[in-house]
Design a protein around this motif. Structure first.
Motif, PDB file in Angstrom:
ATOM      1  N   CYS A 153       0.833  -1.209   0.000  1.00  0.00           N
ATOM      2  CA  CYS A 153       0.000   0.000   0.000  1.00  0.00           C
ATOM      3  C   CYS A 153       0.868   1.260   0.000  1.00  0.00           C
ATOM      4  O   CYS A 153       1.814   1.367   0.794  1.00  0.00           O
ATOM      5  CB  CYS A 153      -0.891  -0.034   1.238  1.00  0.00           C
ATOM      6  SG  CYS A 153      -1.798   1.501   1.490  1.00  0.00           S
ATOM      7  N   GLY A 155      -0.023   4.027   1.071  1.00  0.00           N
ATOM      8  CA  GLY A 155      -0.324   4.817   2.267  1.00  0.00           C
ATOM      9  C   GLY A 155       0.334   4.257   3.522  1.00  0.00           C
ATOM     10  O   GLY A 155       1.000   4.979   4.259  1.00  0.00           O
ATOM     11  N   CYS A 156       0.178   2.924   3.769  1.00  0.00           N
ATOM     12  CA  CYS A 156       0.620   2.377   5.061  1.00  0.00           C
ATOM     13  C   CYS A 156       1.585   1.204   4.920  1.00  0.00           C
ATOM     14  O   CYS A 156       2.066   0.682   5.927  1.00  0.00           O
ATOM     15  CB  CYS A 156      -0.599   1.945   5.869  1.00  0.00           C
ATOM     16  SG  CYS A 156      -1.388   0.479   5.187  1.00  0.00           S
ATOM     17  N   CYS A 174      -4.447   0.097   0.171  1.00  0.00           N
ATOM     18  CA  CYS A 174      -5.090  -1.059   0.795  1.00  0.00           C
ATOM     19  C   CYS A 174      -6.544  -0.702   1.136  1.00  0.00           C
ATOM     20  O   CYS A 174      -6.960   0.449   0.998  1.00  0.00           O
ATOM     21  CB  CYS A 174      -4.324  -1.476   2.055  1.00  0.00           C
ATOM     22  SG  CYS A 174      -4.539  -0.318   3.417  1.00  0.00           S
ATOM     23  N   CYS A 177      -6.852   2.244   3.762  1.00  0.00           N
ATOM     24  CA  CYS A 177      -6.459   3.575   3.266  1.00  0.00           C
ATOM     25  C   CYS A 177      -7.377   4.045   2.133  1.00  0.00           C
ATOM     26  O   CYS A 177      -7.448   5.237   1.846  1.00  0.00           O
ATOM     27  CB  CYS A 177      -5.008   3.550   2.772  1.00  0.00           C
ATOM     28  SG  CYS A 177      -3.805   3.273   4.086  1.00  0.00           S
TER      29      CYS A 177
HETATM   30 ZN   LIG Z   1      -2.851   1.241   3.481  1.00  0.00          ZN
END
Ligand SMILES: [Zn+2]
Length: 242
Positions: A153, A155-156, A174, A177
């Motif tokens: 992901c 984002g994370c 994901c 996110c």
């Molecule tokens: Zn994520």
């Protein structure tokens, strides 16, 4: 002016003036080159039936900066079984148009030449399946440095094979996110299959369920569409094919 020999696949061909054709060649050693086939329309003798889309040829070229000149050319294969099958024509036309759109001029890339050759051979030997198109697209993107970041992901850092993925503008996110965001969704199975396409090394090895195949197709169409200045004409043709 330098004259060279190479093996080439015809990515596109168009009539030029009264008697000539201009072809875009993807050459094994020289990369993508535009060449003038002088007299190709006036006399079939000069080039025979060689100057057809997705034919593979041995060629000699007089190299120039903008438009090279096509000299002799011998057919290696015109892929006759592709030409007898509407769906295979649609897939092969798409592969050549996509390659023509993404490959830079005059940049040799033998790995990509092998990929396109193998895809055309595969289409010539049997049924054209969507999974083969996804395999071609993923490997083409990977070789050219445009590989979608499907491993984790943006984002994370979560593993997208576990959560599935949403393609949002320019990120793979994901499930957590991606909450509330628009974009193309890929389930975990489709993420895994697209990543497998980069590892198997041969056509036909990864098979997609209908759902995963459909998700993968929509994702790749969007992802590739975002890379291109305008939609490919052959994509419309491909969607019409069974
Ligand atoms: Zn994520």
């Amino acid at each position: 002016m330098k004259t060279v020999s190479d093996q080439a696949i015809i990515l596109s061909a168009m009539d030029y003036r009264e008697a000539d054709r201009i072809v875009t060649l993807f050459c094994r050693d020289l990369g993508k080159i535009s060449a003038l086939a002088r007299g190709a329309r006036r006399s079939r003798k000069r080039f025979g039936g060689a100057l057809e889309l997705f034919a593979r040829l041995n060629v000699t070229l007089a190299l120039k900066d903008n438009l090279s000149a096509l000299g002799d050319c011998d057919i290696v294969t015109v892929h006759p079984r592709i030409r007898a099958d509407f769906t295979a024509i649609a897939h092969a036309s798409y592969a050549c148009e996509l390659a023509a759109a993404l490959i830079p001029e005059h940049l040799p890339n033998q790995r990509l030449f092998r990929l396109l050759s193998a895809y055309l051979e595969h289409l010539d030997s049997g049924t054209a399946k969507p999974a083969d198109r996804h395999f071609f697209e993923m490997n083409l993107l990977n070789i050219l440095g445009y590989r979608p970041p499907l491993e984790s992901c943006s984002g994370c850092g979560a593993n997208l094979v576990d959560t599935g993925c949403l393609w949002n503008v320019d990120r793979c996110l994901c499930r957590d996110c991606a909450k509330g965001l628009p974009g193309e969704r890929l389930g975990p199975a489709a993420v895994a299959l697209l990543l497998t396409s980069l590892q198997t090394g041969r056509f036909g090895a990864a098979s997609f369920s209908d759902v995963a195949g459909s998700e993968a197709g929509q994702f790749l169409d969007r992802f590739i569409g975002d890379l291109l200045p305008k939609p490919l004409k052959s994509l419309h043709f491909l969607r019409l094919s069974p």
